[in-house]
Design an enzyme around this catalytic site. Structure first.
Site, short mmCIF file in Angstrom:
data_model
loop_
_atom_site.label_atom_id
_atom_site.label_comp_id
_atom_site.label_asym_id
_atom_site.label_seq_id
_atom_site.Cartn_x
_atom_site.Cartn_y
_atom_site.Cartn_z
N THR A 134 32.99 25.54 -77.85
CA THR A 134 32.18 24.48 -77.26
C THR A 134 31.22 23.91 -78.30
OG1 THR A 134 32.25 25.70 -75.17
CG2 THR A 134 30.67 23.92 -75.32
N ARG A 148 31.69 30.54 -83.48
CA ARG A 148 30.75 31.65 -83.21
C ARG A 148 31.51 32.95 -83.20
NH1 ARG A 148 26.85 29.02 -78.57
NH2 ARG A 148 26.29 27.25 -79.88
N SER A 159 23.18 29.94 -81.50
CA SER A 159 22.40 29.45 -80.37
C SER A 159 21.64 30.55 -79.63
CB SER A 159 23.33 28.69 -79.44
OG SER A 159 22.59 28.10 -78.42
N HIS A 160 21.98 30.72 -78.36
CA HIS A 160 21.26 31.64 -77.49
C HIS A 160 21.85 33.06 -77.57
CE1 HIS A 160 24.75 29.95 -75.69
NE2 HIS A 160 24.84 31.01 -74.90
N LYS A 219 28.23 25.22 -87.41
CA LYS A 219 28.64 24.01 -86.71
C LYS A 219 28.41 22.82 -87.64
CE LYS A 219 25.81 22.20 -83.58
NZ LYS A 219 25.15 21.75 -82.35
N ASP A 275 15.47 28.46 -76.95
CA ASP A 275 16.45 29.48 -77.33
C ASP A 275 16.51 29.69 -78.84
OD1 ASP A 275 17.70 27.09 -78.03
OD2 ASP A 275 19.70 27.88 -77.62
N ASP A 324 18.18 28.50 -81.38
CA ASP A 324 18.11 27.35 -82.28
C ASP A 324 17.27 26.22 -81.71
OD1 ASP A 324 20.07 26.96 -80.35
OD2 ASP A 324 21.27 25.65 -81.64
N ASP A 381 17.37 24.34 -79.10
CA ASP A 381 17.85 23.14 -78.42
C ASP A 381 17.84 23.30 -76.90
OD1 ASP A 381 19.99 24.87 -78.35
OD2 ASP A 381 21.47 23.45 -79.14
N ARG A 382 17.78 24.53 -76.42
CA ARG A 382 17.71 24.73 -74.97
C ARG A 382 16.26 24.86 -74.53
NH1 ARG A 382 22.53 28.54 -72.80
NH2 ARG A 382 24.19 27.57 -73.99
N THR A 389 31.78 19.84 -70.45
CA THR A 389 30.73 20.67 -71.04
C THR A 389 30.76 20.56 -72.56
OG1 THR A 389 30.76 22.22 -69.21
CG2 THR A 389 30.01 23.08 -71.33
N GLU A 429 22.41 19.17 -69.17
CA GLU A 429 23.43 20.12 -68.73
C GLU A 429 22.77 21.25 -67.96
OE1 GLU A 429 26.95 20.73 -71.47
OE2 GLU A 429 25.27 20.61 -72.86
N GLU A 430 23.59 21.87 -67.11
CA GLU A 430 23.10 23.01 -66.34
C GLU A 430 22.73 24.20 -67.23
OE1 GLU A 430 25.07 25.92 -66.41
OE2 GLU A 430 26.42 24.77 -67.72
N SER A 431 23.26 24.21 -68.47
CA SER A 431 23.06 25.34 -69.36
C SER A 431 21.72 25.23 -70.11
CB SER A 431 24.22 25.44 -70.34
OG SER A 431 24.41 24.20 -71.00
N LYS A 473 20.72 18.34 -77.90
CA LYS A 473 19.72 18.64 -76.88
C LYS A 473 18.49 19.19 -77.59
CE LYS A 473 22.01 22.96 -75.57
NZ LYS A 473 23.37 22.95 -76.14
N ARG A 505 32.72 31.40 -65.79
CA ARG A 505 31.54 30.78 -65.18
C ARG A 505 31.98 30.15 -63.86
NH1 ARG A 505 28.03 31.28 -69.32
NH2 ARG A 505 28.38 30.32 -71.35
C1 G16 Z 1 26.58 24.96 -76.05
C2 G16 Z 1 26.88 23.51 -75.90
C3 G16 Z 1 26.51 23.04 -74.54
C4 G16 Z 1 27.18 23.89 -73.47
C5 G16 Z 1 26.83 25.36 -73.72
C6 G16 Z 1 27.56 26.29 -72.81
O1 G16 Z 1 25.20 25.14 -76.02
O2 G16 Z 1 26.20 22.73 -76.86
O3 G16 Z 1 26.89 21.71 -74.42
O4 G16 Z 1 26.76 23.52 -72.22
O5 G16 Z 1 27.16 25.71 -75.03
O6 G16 Z 1 28.91 26.23 -73.10
P1 G16 Z 1 29.94 27.27 -72.49
O7 G16 Z 1 29.79 27.14 -71.00
O8 G16 Z 1 31.26 26.82 -73.01
O9 G16 Z 1 29.54 28.64 -72.95
P2 G16 Z 1 24.47 26.02 -77.11
O10 G16 Z 1 23.02 25.96 -76.76
O11 G16 Z 1 25.08 27.38 -76.97
O12 G16 Z 1 24.82 25.36 -78.40
#
Ligand code: G16
Length: 543
Positions: free
Chosen positions: A18, A22, A113-114, A126, A277, A279, A281-282, A344, A363-365, A376, A496
């Site tokens: 996504t 990773r 990320s998180h 990335k 989070d 990095d 962005d969340r 997503t 996004e919901e995330s 983000k 999910r």
């Molecule tokens: C990334 C993407 C987001 C996505 C999230 C969850 O976030 O940038 O757009 O909503 O992963 O993705 P998945 O449901 O496929 O795990 P981040 O903050 O991890 O870069």
């Protein structure tokens, strides 16, 4: 220090998910693993002559090692200039800001990320393109294809570049500039928000607790909230980026940011809580004894955007990922602006923003952002909320309740089943997909299914098509259940399940969320036999 060529053999599985590649740190530590991926990237990018590249990461374990590898390879590729954050640090939104501000041809973000960090944690890489946003699928697919053929690494036999002080260095003919990681980002924030109003808010005694989770958001939050906007020292906690995040799981949701939730639900709680989070962005925003869902957060920001200087002329449109609740759709309808539904992944918002069709996305995330960058942006969302609280005089809770009053409440939850065997997860999705054609018009767990499909998206700008983006089950009353597999995990698969039900009756809007969504959980179980397939009685995380 001439360019040197190292022979290599391809690694399996360097397919970006996504959001980039990773993997466990131990995977990245394999000989030439990172080099292979970077070479694959550089091989698919055009000639770098005269171009600028941005490099930075979230400071997690392996960041410094990886940056030196990339700097040497960028010099071998022939970039004119590489901008790298001091200490190797740049948050994801800051990379986007720097790429745009300095007209770079792209940026490399080092982050998982998180996901947890440290020697046993995760690492990631990335690539962002010239608009500052994540590379589109056609680029990530080309990089993956190339990673399966790469046989030579082009690098330079040079010393490590000192990253801890600002300054300019050189490898071969490439200029390497160590930049202040906060500067460009902070300038953008100043242009968007009413800093005077936020300053006055803090002067009036308003209390914020910002938990940076020992991650890269700390320096940005301290510089802006404490140093510039006058929030008392100590407002930003866990503010120093640590290689292992101090053992925290830097994912700002009520489960992983439980310390923040504890403070916000305690007696004498601050007026507002926030977290970002790994990095940065969340974001998660919390009122006093009141958790704000990310989908509601997006809807509130959209509804009140015109009160904030950077958006005072209104929004061109909004966008949300498909599993995100429809709260923002309702706001968009009232505002008479378009609302786009994308798969997503932040990369899908890029074209909509570049073409001027969308100003705000989410996004919901726990991701919200706007066209100020192409990522983000956690701190941006917190500043947006502070600006709204300052100019409306309303609390966080009252702003959300205002949304519910006007549009009803989109009761929402995501249930995650983590680290399940990949074959089982794939089988579950395959079985669901096979059942889809027969579902519309039937009753499942006592509820009438009116829609059953696998979400596909055609980008309205470039016409590219993305298939299989999540199984959607829609009910007669507008409720929905969505199933998809995460594209960001590093261990087995994560299933999910996204649950949404609209509650128009104010008397029922305060029912516990899980109770309110129970019929949908039953439906998900009846359709997918989740417990049997995952071997788990309960989700590992519920947001
Ligand atoms: C990334 C993407 C987001 C996505 C999230 C969850 O976030 O940038 O757009 O909503 O992963 O993705 P998945 O449901 O496929 O795990 P981040 O903050 O991890 O870069």
């Amino acid at each position: 220090m001439p360019v040197i060529v190292l022979p290599t053999t391809p690694y399996e599985g360097q397919r970006p998910g996504t959001s980039g590649l990773r993997k466990k740190v131990t995977v990245f530590e394999q000989r030439l693993y990172l080099e292979n991926f970077v070479q694959a990237l550089f091989d698919v990018l055009p000639d770098a002559k005269g171009l600028t590249l941005v490099v930075g990461g979230d400071g997690r374990y392996h960041n410094r090692v990886a940056i030196q590898v990339i700097l040497r390879m960028a010099a071998a590729k022939g970039y004119a200039r590489v901008l790298v954050g001091q200490g190797g640090i740049l948050s994801t939104p800051a990379v986007s800001a720097v790429v745009r501000r300095h007209a770079a041809s792209g940026g490399i973000v080092l982050s998982a990320s998180h996901n947890p960090g440290g020697p046993d944690g995760d690492f990631g890489i990335k690539y962002n393109v010239a608009n500052g946003g994540p590379a589109p699928e056609k680029v990530t697919q080309a990089v993956y294809a190339r990673s399966r053929e790469v046989r030579e690494i082009h690098t330079c036999d040079s010393e490590d570049v000192p990253l801890d002080a600002l300054g300019t260095h050189r490898i071969e003919s490439t200029e390497l500039v160590v930049i202040d990681p906060v500067l460009d980002y902070a300038n953008i924030m100043r242009g968007l928000f009413d800093f005077d109003a936020i300053r006055k808010l803090f002067q009036s005694g308003f209390r914020l607790r910002f938990d940076a989770m020992n991650a890269v958001g700390g320096p940005y939050a301290k510089a802006l909230l404490e140093d510039e906007l006058g929030a008392p020292v100590g407002t930003v906690v866990n503010a120093t980026p640590l290689e292992d995040f101090g053992g925290l799981h830097p994912d700002p949701n009520p489960v992983n940011a439980e310390d923040l939730i504890g403070h916000m639900f305690a007696e004498g709680a601050p007026d507002m809580g926030a977290a970002s989070d790994g990095d940065a962005d969340r974001n998660m925003v919390v009122g006093r004894s009141f958790v704000v869902s990310p989908s509601d957060s997006l809807a509130v920001l959209a509804a009140h955007a015109a009160k904030v200087p950077g958006y005072s002329r209104g929004l061109a449109g909004v966008a949300r990922s498909m599993p995100t609740s429809t709260a923002v759709d309702r706001v968009a309808k009232t505002l008479k602006i378009p609302c786009f539904e994308t798969p997503t992944g932040w990369k899908f918002f890029g074209n909509l923003m570049d073409s001027g069709q969308v100003t705000l996305c989410g996004e919901e995330s726990y991701g919200t952002g706007s066209n100020h960058v192409r990522e983000k942006d956690g701190l941006w969302a917190v500043l947006f909320w502070l600006n709204l609280v300052a100019v409306t005089g309303q609390s966080v809770e009252s702003l959300v309740r205002g949304l519910w009053r006007e549009h009803g409440r989109c009761v929402y939850s995501r249930h995650d089943y983590e680290a399940i065997p990949t074959e089982r997860a794939d089988q579950l999705m395959a079985d669901l997909r096979a059942a889809l054609p027969g579902l519309p018009g039937t009753q499942v767990a006592g509820q009438s299914v009116v829609l059953a499909d696998d979400f596909a998206y055609t980008d309205p700008v470039d016409g590219s098509v993305s298939q299989q983006q999540g199984v959607r089950i829609g009910l007669a009353d507008g409720s929905r259940v969505v199933f998809r597999l995460s594209g960001t995990g590093t261990e087995g698969a994560t299933l999910r399940i996204y649950l949404e039900r609209h509650e128009a009756d104010p008397a029922r809007q305060d029912l516990p969320v899980q109770q309110s969504l129970k019929p949908l959980v039953d439906l998900a179980e009846a359709l997918a036999h989740v417990h049997q397939a995952t071997g788990m009685e309960q989700p590992t995380v519920m947001t």
